[in-house]
Design a protein around this motif. Sequence first.
Motif, short mmCIF file in Angstrom:
data_model
loop_
_atom_site.label_atom_id
_atom_site.label_comp_id
_atom_site.label_asym_id
_atom_site.label_seq_id
_atom_site.Cartn_x
_atom_site.Cartn_y
_atom_site.Cartn_z
N ASN A 1 38.58 36.31 42.76
CA ASN A 1 38.79 35.96 41.36
C ASN A 1 38.38 34.53 41.01
OD1 ASN A 1 40.92 34.26 42.14
ND2 ASN A 1 42.51 35.74 41.64
N GLY A 2 37.89 33.80 42.01
CA GLY A 2 37.37 32.46 41.76
C GLY A 2 38.40 31.36 41.78
N SER A 3 39.69 31.71 41.93
CA SER A 3 40.73 30.67 41.88
C SER A 3 40.66 29.73 43.08
CB SER A 3 42.12 31.30 41.76
OG SER A 3 42.41 32.12 42.87
N LEU A 4 40.25 30.24 44.23
CA LEU A 4 40.15 29.38 45.41
C LEU A 4 39.04 28.34 45.21
CD1 LEU A 4 40.89 28.52 48.25
CD2 LEU A 4 39.39 30.33 49.13
N ALA A 5 37.88 28.79 44.75
CA ALA A 5 36.77 27.86 44.53
C ALA A 5 37.13 26.80 43.50
CB ALA A 5 35.53 28.64 44.07
N THR A 6 37.84 27.21 42.44
CA THR A 6 38.24 26.24 41.41
C THR A 6 39.24 25.24 41.98
OG1 THR A 6 37.89 27.88 39.66
CG2 THR A 6 39.24 25.97 39.12
N THR A 7 40.19 25.72 42.76
CA THR A 7 41.19 24.82 43.36
C THR A 7 40.53 23.84 44.31
OG1 THR A 7 42.90 26.53 43.17
CG2 THR A 7 43.30 24.74 44.74
N GLU A 8 39.59 24.31 45.13
CA GLU A 8 38.87 23.42 46.04
C GLU A 8 38.10 22.35 45.25
OE1 GLU A 8 37.56 25.72 49.95
OE2 GLU A 8 36.93 26.78 48.16
N GLU A 9 37.48 22.77 44.17
CA GLU A 9 36.73 21.83 43.34
C GLU A 9 37.67 20.78 42.73
OE1 GLU A 9 34.09 21.91 39.20
OE2 GLU A 9 34.42 23.75 40.32
N GLU A 10 38.84 21.22 42.27
CA GLU A 10 39.80 20.31 41.66
C GLU A 10 40.34 19.31 42.68
OE1 GLU A 10 41.04 20.11 38.26
OE2 GLU A 10 39.07 21.04 38.13
N LEU A 11 40.64 19.78 43.88
CA LEU A 11 41.14 18.87 44.92
C LEU A 11 40.06 17.84 45.30
CD1 LEU A 11 43.07 21.38 47.22
CD2 LEU A 11 44.06 19.67 45.68
N THR A 12 38.83 18.29 45.37
CA THR A 12 37.72 17.36 45.68
C THR A 12 37.59 16.31 44.58
OG1 THR A 12 36.56 19.07 46.93
CG2 THR A 12 35.26 17.18 46.17
N LYS A 13 37.66 16.72 43.33
CA LYS A 13 37.61 15.77 42.22
C LYS A 13 38.76 14.76 42.28
CE LYS A 13 35.39 18.59 38.59
NZ LYS A 13 35.63 19.21 37.27
N ALA A 14 39.90 15.21 42.79
CA ALA A 14 41.07 14.33 42.88
C ALA A 14 41.02 13.43 44.10
CB ALA A 14 42.35 15.17 42.90
#
Length: 392
Positions: free
Chosen positions: A45-58
């Motif tokens: 559902n793409g939630s893992l990829a989005t979470t990984e992206e958000e953590l990287t941005k942080a």
Amino acid sequence: MSSYDFYAPVRVLFGEGSLKKLHTLEMPGKKALLVISNGKSAKMNGSLATTEEELTKAGVSYVIYNGIGANPLKSAVEEGAKVGRENGADFIVALGGGSVMDAAKNIAMFIPQPSDDLWDYTFGPHGGKKTPENPVLPWIAITTSAGTGSEADAAGVITNPDTYEKIGVGGFPGMFATYAIVDPKLMKTVPQAYTTYQGFDALFHSVEGYISNRHNLMGDMVQRAAIENIGKYLPRAVNDGNDMEARERVAFANTMSGYSMDVTACTSEHSMEHAMSAYHQHLPHGAGLIMLSKEYFSFWISKHVCNDRFVDMAKFLGKEDATKPEDFITALTNLQKACGVADLKMSDYGIQKEEAMTLAKNARETMGRLFACDPAETTDEEIAGIYERAYK
């Protein structure tokens, strides 16, 4: 009752698109253990990829642990803590449904402790009854389902298959999430059956709280909000998973039911279901609650210990002309029919009617604290009778 003690120090970001705000928050650490289920949903559902992206941005590094199944096991929490220790994780991110969040908050508790046995920190019959020696790691809840309210409370239900104990573990200082992301968009792909089971779990958290002997003004408020929203919107979410208004309202009801557990308590219905799925681990928790519900609440109605509250809840579920407590059973049955779950059978999950007393005793022995919140006292024979009458 009017007095209450309400403590839920979680910053909740609620609404569609909330996950993409994660990187804007001050992270509670530098390296995360990202806990997900052992299924494929977070990837698909793409939630893992989005979470990984958000953590990287942080600016956060992370390692993934994907060992959590439904009805999470003691061994899965211990293995997750081992992975966290070996990788130097200083906080936890939980991405998933109630099982993932329940396991993750206990991983956060367990990582800093000197023990390798989670049961040292439980208070069931076989628990070591210890309190944590060291401070709990912070954790972030990103919920992808609407059922347990685990993003808003400080304990998690864990199963020890060796002792047939499925009990609440935790509740220690520091175990509330730092942040909870409640993004209904992440719930769009939850299958129809699990949308139903999870929605009824959230419903019963609030129904049980409303009749518990710990009911209070604050609890009444959040419980009414949860019951009304589930009664009106759960059938819509079940019948059309893309109905975002319905998804949002059921998600809101779920978080309100999390607050219900913070300020009041569940009653013995939850203990009874925990016994069922402790012995039959493939039984979805919400399905077990549905199987018990009509006979369980009919039992309390027959006792006439809280008649007015059942009339209230019938009205909350949409039966505006309710005048007697039995009207709640009518409203509950109508909701189950609307969601296609009025005829769930224990026998379909291998449960036998002859297990009734075993389950009754297990429920009281392992989760007796919820029996203490019932509106009146019960005997093992009465609890076994509810199992027997509910059996199909």
